[in-house]
Design a protein around this motif. Structure first.
Motif, PDB file in Angstrom:
ATOM      1  N   THR A 118       0.820  -1.210   0.000  1.00  0.00           N
ATOM      2  CA  THR A 118       0.000   0.000   0.000  1.00  0.00           C
ATOM      3  C   THR A 118       0.850   1.255   0.000  1.00  0.00           C
ATOM      4  N   LEU A 119       1.842   1.301   0.875  1.00  0.00           N
ATOM      5  CA  LEU A 119       2.671   2.500   0.982  1.00  0.00           C
ATOM      6  C   LEU A 119       3.585   2.671  -0.229  1.00  0.00           C
ATOM      7  N   VAL A 120       4.090   1.572  -0.787  1.00  0.00           N
ATOM      8  CA  VAL A 120       4.864   1.663  -2.024  1.00  0.00           C
ATOM      9  C   VAL A 120       3.964   2.150  -3.156  1.00  0.00           C
ATOM     10  N   GLY A 121       2.669   1.906  -3.029  1.00  0.00           N
ATOM     11  CA  GLY A 121       1.715   2.402  -4.018  1.00  0.00           C
ATOM     12  C   GLY A 121       1.711   3.908  -4.142  1.00  0.00           C
ATOM     13  N   ALA A 122       2.303   4.610  -3.188  1.00  0.00           N
ATOM     14  CA  ALA A 122       2.452   6.065  -3.301  1.00  0.00           C
ATOM     15  C   ALA A 122       3.288   6.437  -4.512  1.00  0.00           C
ATOM     16  N   HIS A 123       4.017   5.458  -5.077  1.00  0.00           N
ATOM     17  CA  HIS A 123       4.809   5.709  -6.279  1.00  0.00           C
ATOM     18  C   HIS A 123       3.930   5.918  -7.510  1.00  0.00           C
ATOM     19  N   THR A 124       2.620   5.919  -7.324  1.00  0.00           N
ATOM     20  CA  THR A 124       1.739   6.305  -8.411  1.00  0.00           C
ATOM     21  C   THR A 124       1.901   7.784  -8.741  1.00  0.00           C
ATOM     22  N   ILE A 125       2.510   8.545  -7.836  1.00  0.00           N
ATOM     23  CA  ILE A 125       2.884   9.928  -8.098  1.00  0.00           C
ATOM     24  C   ILE A 125       4.362  10.090  -7.738  1.00  0.00           C
ATOM     25  N   GLY A 126       4.988  11.117  -8.269  1.00  0.00           N
ATOM     26  CA  GLY A 126       6.371  11.402  -7.918  1.00  0.00           C
ATOM     27  C   GLY A 126       7.380  10.860  -8.912  1.00  0.00           C
ATOM     28  N   THR A 127       8.653  11.124  -8.619  1.00  0.00           N
ATOM     29  CA  THR A 127       9.742  10.757  -9.518  1.00  0.00           C
ATOM     30  C   THR A 127      10.891  10.110  -8.763  1.00  0.00           C
TER      31      THR A 127
END
Length: 262
Positions: A118-127
């Motif tokens: 879930t927290l790695v899913g934050a990589h849906t935004i960012g670089t």
């Protein structure tokens, strides 16, 4: 600003030699000025009341909402830590960690495999920077194209264009090449297609345990995943409560980049 420090006491915001901010895993963190500006405005209205740790947790929630994700209730009342050590970054998950090491590191903070995905899913935004994944593109293995075989062959050429051999390792590349500014399910669809940028991202699909969680978050490509959004808020609250300080423990910093003078 990313959730690069798992401690809920805003220790990553402190300036100085050998602080968390100077540790290699945190050198790519951006957005400190946003937190500093928010703190200055809050202090001008109600000095000594709202901690940098609370501002950081609230800013993370609002950033997700502005990227078309869902809001969640953020518990407040944290106090700020007085210690920041670069060595603490050794506990953080690394892009070169195996999936078992990632699980172990998350478990050490009381976070489970679902929190990990879930927290790695934050990589849906960012670089991220080319230097963190370009090793997967050239002379990686004995495959016909010399790239990490877990990368979709059609995606290899795209990444090589963005990050050529001997190119600028600091160049930033979207972690979700389909919708960098939207908090949606496309990141998980990318993993299914072998289009994860970081090796540690793609491992979530190759490991049986985490793959089942990824599959549960797929939803409709290009649209928010309700299940993912709901769990993301829960996992963020769990993470923001790690090593949290309350009551007489810690302080409320006047500025986020420095502990208060005695």
């Amino acid at each position: 600003m990313t959730a690069s420090s798992m401690a809920g006491d805003a220790s990553i915001l402190i300036n100085g030699p050998d602080t968390e901010k100077t540790a290699p895993p945190n050198l790519g963190v951006r957005g400190y000025e946003v937190i500093d500006d928010a703190k200055a405005q809050v202090e001008a209205t109600c000095p000594g009341v709202v901690s940098c740790a609370d501002i950081l947790a609230l800013a993370a929630r609002d950033a997700v909402f502005l990227a078309k994700g869902q809001k969640w209730d953020v518990p407040t009342g944290r106090r700020d830590g007085k210690v920041s050590l670069a060595s603490d970054a050794d506990k953080l998950p690394a892009f070169t960690d195996s999936i078992e090491e990632l699980k172990r590191k998350f478990a050490a903070f009381g976070l489970n495999a679902r929190d990990l995905v879930t927290l790695v899913g934050a990589h849906t935004i960012g670089t991220t920077a080319c230097e963190f994944f370009s090793y997967r593109l050239f002379n990686f293995s004995a495959t016909s194209n010399g790239a990490d075989p877990s990368i979709n062959p059609d995606f290899v050429s795209q990444l090589r264009t963005l990050c050529p051999s001997n190119g600028d390792g600091t160049r930033r590349v979207a972690l979700d090449t389909d919708s960098v500014d939207s908090f949606d399910a496309s990141f998980f669809h990318n993993l299914r297609k072998g289009r994860g940028i970081l090796a540690s991202d793609q491992m979530l699909w190759t490991d049986g345990c985490t793959r089942s969680i990824v599959e549960s978050y797929l939803g409709v490509r290009g649209l928010p995943s309700l299940k993912f959004n709901v769990q993301f808020g829960k996992s963020m609250v769990k993470m923001s409560n790690i090593e949290v300080k309350t009551g007489t423990n810690g302080e409320i910093r006047k500025i986020c980049s420095a502990i208060n003078e005695v």
